[in-house]
Design a protein around this motif. Sequence first.
Motif, short mmCIF file in Angstrom:
data_model
loop_
_atom_site.label_atom_id
_atom_site.label_comp_id
_atom_site.label_asym_id
_atom_site.label_seq_id
_atom_site.Cartn_x
_atom_site.Cartn_y
_atom_site.Cartn_z
N ARG A 1 -4.68 -1.03 1.57
CA ARG A 1 -4.05 -0.93 2.89
C ARG A 1 -4.86 -1.73 3.92
O ARG A 1 -4.30 -2.45 4.75
N GLU A 2 -6.20 -1.61 3.83
CA GLU A 2 -7.06 -2.37 4.76
C GLU A 2 -6.77 -3.87 4.65
O GLU A 2 -6.64 -4.57 5.64
N THR B 1 0.81 6.63 2.59
CA THR B 1 -0.05 7.72 3.07
C THR B 1 -1.53 7.46 2.88
O THR B 1 -2.35 7.98 3.62
N GLU B 2 -1.88 6.61 1.88
CA GLU B 2 -3.31 6.48 1.59
C GLU B 2 -4.00 5.40 2.41
O GLU B 2 -3.50 4.28 2.53
N GLU B 3 -5.15 5.75 2.97
CA GLU B 3 -5.96 4.77 3.70
C GLU B 3 -6.95 4.18 2.72
O GLU B 3 -8.09 4.60 2.64
N ASP B 4 -6.55 3.21 1.92
CA ASP B 4 -7.48 2.68 0.92
C ASP B 4 -7.75 1.20 1.18
O ASP B 4 -7.31 0.63 2.16
N LYS B 5 -8.52 0.62 0.23
CA LYS B 5 -8.91 -0.80 0.38
C LYS B 5 -7.69 -1.71 0.44
O LYS B 5 -7.66 -2.67 1.20
N PRO C 1 0.82 -1.20 0.00
CA PRO C 1 0.00 0.00 0.00
C PRO C 1 0.86 1.26 0.00
O PRO C 1 2.01 1.23 0.43
N SER C 2 0.27 2.32 -0.46
CA SER C 2 0.97 3.60 -0.37
C SER C 2 1.04 3.97 1.11
O SER C 2 0.08 3.76 1.85
#
Length: 294
Positions: free
Chosen positions: A243-244, A237-241, A234-235
């Motif tokens: 990363r989840e 910084t980004e809280e995205d799917k 995941p990036s």
Amino acid sequence: MASTLPAPALQASRAALNAALADQPPINNEVDDFEEGEIPEVDMEEQAEGIRTVFSDPKNFNVKHPLYSPWTLWFDSPATKGRNLPQTPVSAFPQTPVPQTPSVAAAQGWMEDIKRVISFDSVEEFWGLYNNIVPPSQLPQKANYYLFKEGIIPAWEDEANKHGGKWSIQLPRDKNRGNVDKMWLYTMLAAIGETFDPTPDDMEGSLAQSLITGVIVSIRPQFYRISIWTRLAPSPTEEDKLRERIEAVGRYFKAGVLGYQESARLAGPLATEVEFLSHRDSEKKGKAAKKIIV
Ligand code: MGP
């Protein structure tokens, strides 16, 4: 016989078995006697009596349970270094000539001492292999086992790994000699049972397939390390799917597979938390890397 596996490992093993059973062709299915379109009645009792699994009859079993994917075990140790065993890993590269880009050359250099042991695609073959190889606690220092999906080599440079990263935990060797074999077994079961990252139905593209490419156990003079490699990272910084999903893999690894409390803090002398690092950051060595910790 009651299982001695902890619940998550048992769940992983059962998931592999259930998937297998769902694909299993019926035994003694005399379909030839039926008209086209007619649905034959199946005598479940008779079928069940004919089934001998590896668990009920380890020598004469007649049913194999396919895994979701075939897997390959690789190995290196000080003893394999420089030895040209018949199955050299370079053969895992595509058969057509590969352009000698710096990354292919780096991967070939890295893979030179890593030997392909065997591929398998059923529960039975997995246990056959497991019962016949030396457990991590008995391996020499600097040895590694790599269990990867077939067709993926255990190198950052592989297409399936190059955008990915790894969850890993480091455990002091002297305190974990008695645990490491089970931890590695449960990690392998979760990998082949595909319980680390059950593929969601609502994802598309590269997220529609499992994020896991392989698992590794490394024996070092003072510690063991177990790692879970993922296809994507995941990036930071980004809280995205993505990363989840990656974080869910880490939490499951920590609590479901290794058996720690989710809230436990594990870092200490020679020990790390369960932490995620992209391969790109691993390659940079030492430069401010952005780790995720669960
Ligand atoms: P390692 O064995 O993963 O780390 O990588 P460890 O255990 O901290 O170090 P060790 O020296 O005790 O074994 C060790 C080194 O191998 C890395 O720093 C890289 O130089 C190289 N290396 C590791 N991996 C996983 C790769 C890879 O996938 N590709 C290439 N080209 N080199 C790698």
